[in-house]
Design a protein around this motif. Sequence first.
Motif, short mmCIF file in Angstrom:
data_model
loop_
_atom_site.label_atom_id
_atom_site.label_comp_id
_atom_site.label_asym_id
_atom_site.label_seq_id
_atom_site.Cartn_x
_atom_site.Cartn_y
_atom_site.Cartn_z
N SER A 34 0.84 -1.21 0.00
CA SER A 34 0.00 0.00 0.00
C SER A 34 0.86 1.25 0.00
O SER A 34 0.56 2.23 -0.68
CB SER A 34 -0.93 0.03 1.22
N ARG A 35 1.95 1.22 0.78
CA ARG A 35 2.85 2.38 0.81
C ARG A 35 3.46 2.64 -0.57
O ARG A 35 3.62 3.78 -0.99
CB ARG A 35 3.96 2.16 1.84
N CYS A 36 3.81 1.55 -1.25
CA CYS A 36 4.41 1.68 -2.57
C CYS A 36 3.41 2.28 -3.56
O CYS A 36 3.74 3.20 -4.32
CB CYS A 36 4.87 0.29 -3.04
N LEU A 37 2.15 1.80 -3.52
CA LEU A 37 1.13 2.33 -4.43
C LEU A 37 0.83 3.80 -4.10
O LEU A 37 0.66 4.62 -5.00
CB LEU A 37 -0.14 1.48 -4.34
N ASP A 38 0.79 4.13 -2.79
CA ASP A 38 0.60 5.55 -2.39
C ASP A 38 1.70 6.41 -3.01
O ASP A 38 1.44 7.50 -3.53
CB ASP A 38 0.75 5.73 -0.86
N ALA A 39 2.94 5.91 -2.92
CA ALA A 39 4.09 6.71 -3.39
C ALA A 39 4.00 6.91 -4.90
O ALA A 39 4.26 8.01 -5.41
CB ALA A 39 5.40 6.02 -3.02
N LEU A 40 3.63 5.86 -5.64
CA LEU A 40 3.53 6.00 -7.10
C LEU A 40 2.39 6.94 -7.47
O LEU A 40 2.52 7.80 -8.34
CB LEU A 40 3.32 4.63 -7.74
#
Length: 381
Positions: A34-40
């Motif tokens: 989820s953190r990765c998708l938020d960042a993208l």
Amino acid sequence: MSAWGIVVAAGRGERAGLGRNKVFFPVDGRSVLSRCLDALAGAAAFDGLVVVIAEADAAEYHALVAREGENPLVRRVVFGGDCRRRSVYNGLRALPAGVGIVAVHDAARPFVSPEVVQATLDSARAYGSGVICTPVTDTIKRVRPDGAVETLDRAALRAVQTPQAFDCARLLAAHARAEAENWDATDDAALFERMYGSVRLVTAPGAEVNRKLTTKADFDGLRHRAMRVGSGYDVHRLCEGRRLVLCGVDVPHEKGLDGHSDADVAVHALMDALLGALGEGDIGRHFPDSDPAYAGISSMKLLAEVMRLVRGKGFRVVNADVTIVAQRPKLAGYIPRMRENLAAALCTDAVNVKATTTERLGFEGEERGISAQAAALLEEV
Ligand code: CTP
Ligand code: MG
């Protein structure tokens, strides 16, 4: 030209040893994925994202979406393959028609910055490819099969990360050929190089922290450590016939501080700050002045006791700041030694000692007493 992202999350995360795929592991209450998708999504550069998960993780992914919500930029979720290359290929084949640029990103890199995303996409638009990289800081050696070691020229080396962005049609063609001919590769750039000769490397702010969470130690390094702040205050009366001891330093003066111990008012305030941060009451509770054991004792010894308590409770001192309020004597010349004493006792160099007068106001100004204040910050180790 539309730009899509493919986020590969279909590995097993074996090296992390967390007993589950590392991308579902929570870091400060939110999963790596989820953190990765938020960042993208935060880069505001994509028209859509495809997430590639392992078939074995389907239930876990649904639970994650129920718990943390699904990023609105995620348009498709597909299953991966038995190696990273096949997972990317499955993601590529799930893209809608007409995508111009595609960026492939590891779900295990949740710290990707908007600048890094933008730099790879810009490069792919201009040159057909854009692969984020950093200079190499370690010296790297090649070990030959016979054991002979050769040192590589560090200046010519780059460490390559994701995102790796490409002209979509060309990357798809490279993957189709890699699948047909069973090429082995740990990143997409390797396929692109083999098919078209080279790739364009880029750097951008944030690349140095865009690390891949791979081992248990990578996750341990992210563990949230509790911080505790405390404050302390103390006053001692000045009288004839006593030594003046401040932060363990004997300061020559016609008067000294009255008290049961050596009456080191600065160290007392500091100990109260440390005990306050620990939620351990105050020095009166730990070292009662009714106890003859503490008569005349050096307060630096008591500080060592308090530090044993700090360590015993699993904390370390981040920094401490002490203010001594005295009209006289002038303390400036003694402060470096005071600071050194405290730094040694607290096991950190981040110690500050300062002194002030009160413009002759109040009991300090009238030289009836000296007061001290302290603040300390502790961190869980
Ligand atoms: N990945 C994938 N499909 C695979 C293997 C890897 O989608 N068959 C993804 C991982 O989920 C990860 C990224 O590729 O986001 C980088 O791979 P790596 O760090 O090696 O992750 P894992 O393969 O999951 O970890 P390990 O090699 O330790 O098992
Ligand atoms: Mg792997």
